[in-house]
Design an enzyme around this catalytic site. Structure first.
Site, PDB file in Angstrom:
ATOM      1  N   ASN A  14      53.951  93.950  27.113  1.00  0.00           N
ATOM      2  CA  ASN A  14      53.236  92.891  27.943  1.00  0.00           C
ATOM      3  C   ASN A  14      52.348  93.456  28.943  1.00  0.00           C
ATOM      4  O   ASN A  14      51.182  92.558  28.910  1.00  0.00           O
ATOM      5  CB  ASN A  14      54.458  91.905  28.420  1.00  0.00           C
ATOM      6  CG  ASN A  14      55.073  90.998  27.279  1.00  0.00           C
ATOM      7  OD1 ASN A  14      54.459  89.992  26.720  1.00  0.00           O
ATOM      8  ND2 ASN A  14      56.225  91.289  26.635  1.00  0.00           N
ATOM      9  N   MET A  91      64.637  93.593  33.837  1.00  0.00           N
ATOM     10  CA  MET A  91      66.127  93.600  33.475  1.00  0.00           C
ATOM     11  C   MET A  91      66.996  93.292  34.475  1.00  0.00           C
ATOM     12  O   MET A  91      68.275  93.744  34.437  1.00  0.00           O
ATOM     13  CB  MET A  91      66.807  94.890  32.446  1.00  0.00           C
ATOM     14  CG  MET A  91      65.669  94.981  31.288  1.00  0.00           C
ATOM     15  SD  MET A  91      65.656  93.440  30.304  1.00  0.00           S
ATOM     16  CE  MET A  91      67.412  93.400  29.673  1.00  0.00           C
ATOM     17  N   ASN A 108      57.936  84.277  34.168  1.00  0.00           N
ATOM     18  CA  ASN A 108      58.696  85.063  33.438  1.00  0.00           C
ATOM     19  C   ASN A 108      58.562  84.793  31.665  1.00  0.00           C
ATOM     20  O   ASN A 108      57.960  83.638  31.703  1.00  0.00           O
ATOM     21  CB  ASN A 108      60.231  84.858  33.649  1.00  0.00           C
ATOM     22  CG  ASN A 108      61.014  85.977  32.642  1.00  0.00           C
ATOM     23  OD1 ASN A 108      60.936  87.276  32.378  1.00  0.00           O
ATOM     24  ND2 ASN A 108      62.187  85.199  32.065  1.00  0.00           N
ATOM     25  N   HIS A 110      60.072  84.905  28.120  1.00  0.00           N
ATOM     26  CA  HIS A 110      61.531  85.047  27.041  1.00  0.00           C
ATOM     27  C   HIS A 110      61.266  84.899  25.870  1.00  0.00           C
ATOM     28  O   HIS A 110      60.597  83.958  25.519  1.00  0.00           O
ATOM     29  CB  HIS A 110      62.423  83.726  27.772  1.00  0.00           C
ATOM     30  CG  HIS A 110      63.693  84.045  27.302  1.00  0.00           C
ATOM     31  ND1 HIS A 110      64.644  84.956  27.697  1.00  0.00           N
ATOM     32  CD2 HIS A 110      64.527  83.336  26.242  1.00  0.00           C
ATOM     33  CE1 HIS A 110      65.755  84.700  27.007  1.00  0.00           C
ATOM     34  NE2 HIS A 110      65.645  83.816  26.143  1.00  0.00           N
TER      35      HIS A 110
HETATM   36  C1  GRF Z   1      59.910  90.984  26.036  1.00  0.00           C
HETATM   37  O1  GRF Z   1      60.633  90.759  24.841  1.00  0.00           O
HETATM   38  C2  GRF Z   1      60.346  89.987  26.769  1.00  0.00           C
HETATM   39  O2  GRF Z   1      60.502  88.489  26.099  1.00  0.00           O
HETATM   40  C3  GRF Z   1      61.371  90.334  27.556  1.00  0.00           C
HETATM   41  O3  GRF Z   1      61.557  91.775  27.800  1.00  0.00           O
HETATM   42  C4  GRF Z   1      60.666  92.296  26.754  1.00  0.00           C
HETATM   43  C5  GRF Z   1      59.827  93.015  27.339  1.00  0.00           C
HETATM   44  O4  GRF Z   1      58.976  93.913  26.457  1.00  0.00           O
HETATM   45  N1  GRF Z   1      61.572  89.352  28.871  1.00  0.00           N
HETATM   46  P1  GRF Z   1      57.814  94.835  26.955  1.00  0.00           P
HETATM   47  O5  GRF Z   1      58.500  95.830  27.772  1.00  0.00           O
HETATM   48  O6  GRF Z   1      56.780  94.135  27.465  1.00  0.00           O
HETATM   49  O7  GRF Z   1      57.470  95.388  25.705  1.00  0.00           O
END
Ligand code: GRF
Length: 202
Positions: A14, A91, A108, A110
């Site tokens: 992301n 996390m 955030n 999700h």
């Molecule tokens: C994503 O699936 C998001 O929905 C969750 O954590 C994941 C993060 O993935 N909150 P990345 O590290 O951005 O690949």
């Protein structure tokens, strides 16, 4: 121009999508000024370095309490005059120490259509429940986990042959569209929050 801090613990896909969207102007008026992680080996830190974005590993075990840890995070944010905090796979559950310092300025993402399947392993939860449509949700962060006002959602169909990996992959692709869009709206001041509802003016 809004200054963004990204908090991430994992791979950082992301974060990468957000950086690319700033580079190609899909997110306007925004600058990522800090990427902060609670994990020294987070892929997000590597991505930040590759793009010459300031990054910082803050070790939660170095602090005696969660409050002290979050205060350290807030101090780093204050130094950089952060306008928006973006949680991208961070996390840890945030306490009022951070949340009250940035009311309606923490987002955030999700991997489900909230309020269905909050908490951990959302993709697994959706598959086990047998829903035919899942997706992703961008929301503002409040004290209750995965429960703040919803900015954007994108639906993702659950296919007969899906397992966690394949569904997660398609939800990730949706996330990479939704999160940049929500951040762009915020940075151009196109979101008004009234109670639980976010009104988007674009
Ligand atoms: C994503 O699936 C998001 O929905 C969750 O954590 C994941 C993060 O993935 N909150 P990345 O590290 O951005 O690949």
């Amino acid at each position: 121009m809004k200054s963004i801090a990204v908090l991430a613990s994992g791979k950082g896909s992301n974060l990468q999508a957000i950086i690319s969207s700033i580079d190609n102007d899909q997110i306007q008026q925004a600058d990522i000024v800090l990427v902060l992680s609670d994990k020294p080996m987070a892929g997000a830190l590597t991505i930040a370095k590759e793009h010459e974005i300031e990054c910082l590993f803050l070790d939660p075990f170095y602090y005696t309490t969660r409050n002290e840890y979050e205060q350290a995070i807030v101090e780093n944010f204050k130094e950089k005059n952060i306008d928006l905090v973006v949680l991208a796979g961070f996390m840890r559950v945030l306490s009022p120490t951070i949340i009250n310092a940035y009311p309606q300025r923490i987002m955030n993402i999700h991997p489900s259509l909230l309020p269905a399947f909050p908490g951990v392993n959302a993709v697994n939860q959706a598959l086990n429940y047998g829903v035919k449509i899942s997706g992703c949700t961008v929301h503002f962060v409040e004290e209750e986990v995965d429960a703040g006002p919803i900015v954007l959602q994108e639906a993702v169909p659950v296919l007969q042959e899906d397992d966690v990996t394949s569904l997660q992959q398609r939800i990730h692709s949706a996330e990479h569209r939704c999160y940049p869009r929500a951040i762009d709206l915020f940075c151009r001041e196109k979101i008004i929050v009234k109670g639980r509802r976010c009104y988007l003016y674009d």
